[in-house]
Scaffold this motif. Sequence first.
Motif, PDB file in Angstrom:
ATOM      1  N   PRO A 149      47.386  45.541   2.091  1.00 50.46           N
ATOM      2  CA  PRO A 149      47.493  46.873   2.709  1.00 50.46           C
ATOM      3  C   PRO A 149      46.137  47.328   3.223  1.00 50.46           C
ATOM      4  N   SER A 150      46.151  48.136   4.286  1.00 51.04           N
ATOM      5  CA  SER A 150      44.880  48.558   4.885  1.00 51.04           C
ATOM      6  C   SER A 150      44.091  49.476   3.962  1.00 51.04           C
ATOM      7  N   SER A 151      44.740  50.025   2.934  1.00 47.73           N
ATOM      8  CA  SER A 151      44.031  50.883   1.981  1.00 47.73           C
ATOM      9  C   SER A 151      43.250  50.079   0.948  1.00 47.73           C
ATOM     10  N   ASP A 152      43.489  48.776   0.863  1.00 50.51           N
ATOM     11  CA  ASP A 152      42.837  47.932  -0.127  1.00 50.51           C
ATOM     12  C   ASP A 152      41.399  47.629   0.312  1.00 50.51           C
ATOM     13  N   PRO A 153      40.415  47.840  -0.554  1.00 53.35           N
ATOM     14  CA  PRO A 153      39.020  47.540  -0.188  1.00 53.35           C
ATOM     15  C   PRO A 153      38.819  46.095   0.249  1.00 53.35           C
ATOM     16  N   ARG A 154      39.630  45.169  -0.300  1.00 52.95           N
ATOM     17  CA  ARG A 154      39.492  43.769   0.095  1.00 52.95           C
ATOM     18  C   ARG A 154      39.863  43.584   1.560  1.00 52.95           C
ATOM     19  N   TRP A 155      40.916  44.292   2.000  1.00 57.06           N
ATOM     20  CA  TRP A 155      41.330  44.208   3.408  1.00 57.06           C
ATOM     21  C   TRP A 155      40.211  44.714   4.313  1.00 57.06           C
ATOM     22  N   LYS A 156      39.630  45.844   3.943  1.00 60.06           N
ATOM     23  CA  LYS A 156      38.555  46.412   4.755  1.00 60.06           C
ATOM     24  C   LYS A 156      37.360  45.465   4.818  1.00 60.06           C
ATOM     25  N   ALA A 157      37.057  44.820   3.708  1.00 58.69           N
ATOM     26  CA  ALA A 157      35.923  43.897   3.680  1.00 58.69           C
ATOM     27  C   ALA A 157      36.189  42.669   4.553  1.00 58.69           C
ATOM     28  N   LEU A 158      37.393  42.105   4.431  1.00 57.71           N
ATOM     29  CA  LEU A 158      37.730  40.914   5.211  1.00 57.71           C
ATOM     30  C   LEU A 158      37.783  41.218   6.701  1.00 57.71           C
ATOM     31  N   ARG A 159      38.417  42.328   7.067  1.00 63.69           N
ATOM     32  CA  ARG A 159      38.470  42.715   8.481  1.00 63.69           C
ATOM     33  C   ARG A 159      37.062  42.974   9.005  1.00 63.69           C
ATOM     34  N   GLY A 160      36.223  43.539   8.171  1.00 63.70           N
ATOM     35  CA  GLY A 160      34.853  43.795   8.593  1.00 63.70           C
ATOM     36  C   GLY A 160      34.102  42.515   8.908  1.00 63.70           C
ATOM     37  N   VAL A 161      34.287  41.500   8.062  1.00 58.92           N
ATOM     38  CA  VAL A 161      33.630  40.212   8.292  1.00 58.92           C
ATOM     39  C   VAL A 161      34.102  39.606   9.609  1.00 58.92           C
ATOM     40  N   VAL A 162      35.410  39.612   9.831  1.00 59.17           N
ATOM     41  CA  VAL A 162      35.974  39.017  11.045  1.00 59.17           C
ATOM     42  C   VAL A 162      35.521  39.794  12.285  1.00 59.17           C
ATOM     43  N   ALA A 163      35.559  41.124  12.184  1.00 56.26           N
ATOM     44  CA  ALA A 163      35.160  41.944  13.333  1.00 56.26           C
ATOM     45  C   ALA A 163      33.697  41.754  13.689  1.00 56.26           C
ATOM     46  N   ALA A 164      32.856  41.578  12.671  1.00 54.95           N
ATOM     47  CA  ALA A 164      31.415  41.487  12.908  1.00 54.95           C
ATOM     48  C   ALA A 164      30.956  40.089  13.304  1.00 54.95           C
ATOM     49  N   HIS A 165      31.646  39.053  12.816  1.00 61.97           N
ATOM     50  CA  HIS A 165      31.125  37.696  12.981  1.00 61.97           C
ATOM     51  C   HIS A 165      32.009  36.772  13.815  1.00 61.97           C
ATOM     52  N   VAL A 166      33.231  37.148  14.115  1.00 61.38           N
ATOM     53  CA  VAL A 166      34.110  36.269  14.893  1.00 61.38           C
ATOM     54  C   VAL A 166      34.442  36.890  16.235  1.00 61.38           C
ATOM     55  N   PHE A 167      35.027  38.076  16.203  1.00 61.81           N
ATOM     56  CA  PHE A 167      35.586  38.664  17.419  1.00 61.81           C
ATOM     57  C   PHE A 167      34.733  39.793  17.991  1.00 61.81           C
ATOM     58  N   SER A 168      33.505  39.926  17.510  1.00 58.52           N
ATOM     59  CA  SER A 168      32.580  40.882  18.110  1.00 58.52           C
ATOM     60  C   SER A 168      32.093  40.309  19.441  1.00 58.52           C
ATOM     61  N   PRO A 169      31.616  41.136  20.371  1.00 64.71           N
ATOM     62  CA  PRO A 169      31.051  40.609  21.624  1.00 64.71           C
ATOM     63  C   PRO A 169      29.981  39.548  21.385  1.00 64.71           C
ATOM     64  N   ARG A 170      29.127  39.792  20.386  1.00 65.08           N
ATOM     65  CA  ARG A 170      28.067  38.818  20.104  1.00 65.08           C
ATOM     66  C   ARG A 170      28.644  37.501  19.580  1.00 65.08           C
ATOM     67  N   GLY A 171      29.616  37.590  18.647  1.00 70.21           N
ATOM     68  CA  GLY A 171      30.219  36.379  18.099  1.00 70.21           C
ATOM     69  C   GLY A 171      30.967  35.582  19.146  1.00 70.21           C
ATOM     70  N   LEU A 172      31.694  36.271  20.017  1.00 71.18           N
ATOM     71  CA  LEU A 172      32.432  35.590  21.072  1.00 71.18           C
ATOM     72  C   LEU A 172      31.488  34.953  22.080  1.00 71.18           C
ATOM     73  N   ALA A 173      30.408  35.648  22.393  1.00 70.80           N
ATOM     74  CA  ALA A 173      29.437  35.092  23.338  1.00 70.80           C
ATOM     75  C   ALA A 173      28.795  33.827  22.780  1.00 70.80           C
ATOM     76  N   ALA A 174      28.522  33.820  21.478  1.00 72.95           N
ATOM     77  CA  ALA A 174      27.883  32.660  20.860  1.00 72.95           C
ATOM     78  C   ALA A 174      28.758  31.413  20.932  1.00 72.95           C
ATOM     79  N   ALA A 175      30.065  31.602  20.918  1.00 76.78           N
ATOM     80  CA  ALA A 175      30.985  30.459  20.926  1.00 76.78           C
ATOM     81  C   ALA A 175      31.535  30.142  22.312  1.00 76.78           C
ATOM     82  N   ARG A 176      31.055  30.835  23.335  1.00 75.34           N
ATOM     83  CA  ARG A 176      31.615  30.651  24.684  1.00 75.34           C
ATOM     84  C   ARG A 176      31.453  29.214  25.169  1.00 75.34           C
ATOM     85  N   ALA A 177      30.292  28.623  24.976  1.00 75.97           N
ATOM     86  CA  ALA A 177      30.069  27.257  25.458  1.00 75.97           C
ATOM     87  C   ALA A 177      31.035  26.273  24.804  1.00 75.97           C
TER      88      ALA A 177
END
Length: 505
Positions: free
Chosen positions: A123-151
């Motif tokens: 559930p989105s109220s669970d701190p674990r969900w917020k932590a996991l989504r935060g990791v993905v948002a910051a390191h995978v699907f952020s503009p910087r993360g996407l740019a790094a993997a473009r090549a």
Amino acid sequence: METELWLLWATLAVSLLYYLSSSLSRHGTGASRLPPGPRPLPLVGNLLDLRHGHLHHALAGLARVHGAPVMRLKLGLTTAVVVSSRAAAAEAYARHDRRLAARAVPDATRALGFSDRSMIWLPSSDPRWKALRGVVAAHVFSPRGLAAARAARERKVRDLVSYFRERAAGREVVELGDAVYGGVLNLVSSAFFSVDVVGVGAESARGLRELMEAVIEAIAKPNVSDLFPFLRRLDLQGWRRRTAVHIAEIFRILDGIIDRRSAEASSSSKQDTQGHGDFLDALLELLSTGKVTRDNLTTILFDVFVAGTDTIAITVEWAMAELLRNPSAMARAREELDGALGGKLEAVEEADVAKLPYLQAVVKEAMRLHPVAPLLLPHLAVEDGVEIGGYAVPKGSTVIFNAWAIMRDPEVWERPDEFVPERFLENLELRAKDYEFIPFGAGRRLCPGLPMAERVVPHIVASLLHGFDWRLPEGVSAEQLDLSEKFTTVNVLAVPLRAVPVVRT
């Protein structure tokens, strides 16, 4: 045998008592505010109303029959509320997103405790969900993360084009979906952890695909444990046990990748601290600082890898099928592509897609007509006080957004069942604010992989059009091309798309 008969009678008795009590409650306070819907039968509820056709079609048909863009069903002993119009979806997401941001968790996902550690099901109220989504948002699907993997993504698209070029030399008929799926598996795995997991078009691609689809199938299939929750502990159909086997095998593959990278990092740490610069490097850095656990690391890879691959590959196949079915749209997309690239012969790059509004519109129209997840993932009403369209949504009920019906709502879309890419030329935004276009969901549970999909899908389609003239097999005309759906775990073509790539000169 006596134990089995006792269990059967106990199930019937408890189910009948539950049905009678819920039927009586409909005559009590607030009964008129419950959503309308077909009358449920004892025990099975409305399951028999859904036995014909694909589920998203059946639900849309029932909603039309009952004049109910917000409709209530009984599925065994569970209550489901189905949202089938843009207006109802807008009200649900805009007013009640927080109250509906939990998941109705299928019992199969409880295998190996997976649902308690996956951001897909927490559930989105669970701190674990917020932590996991935060990791993905910051390191995978952020503009910087996407740019790094473009090549890496562009390299894998070139590999896919090379595969089709080899087939084109012999004018071979190819199963486009299978080849694209293998290419996308490698694209995702290369972008995330710098490894090709399959050979494009090879048996290994189909094997890994079948393994992942087995997990999704177990989640999507009707399960007595979900219809009659008090039987959950028994796992009568064995879906949870089978899912445990498949999840364990996928985790074994991912753990092997992680362990090899960790060993490589340890052995080369003194000589080379540069690393690969991919998502796995970022995760291992977080692991070393204690910001994620080893178990979290594998689960994050599982979530983004399994969920992302199907969406991209299937959408590409639907878009190519619609273009082959509509030669005038194919010609316009190719004309735009040739004009934007100015005679460029080398491979299409992701940056080129920004100059292709019509091609992007083709992709969006394919998503609108053929969403990969036509019912999205089920939500759960975790609080009282949710009201949609003037109807109360009971606490504890499963809330289903029929995205397929919403994106064909005749109150919003002109000629809703026709392929008309031009309708998107004035608005190419994938995150529709008015909730009429929700192939990736909306609100807090919006698919986190949307930023990657909106880059990769049009890039692959543009590359396939730039490299080849696509023709249907001999004896098959555009009018004869079968675009009927097959909804098992996701929404795919009932007849896989077969076509002949011809190298453009």
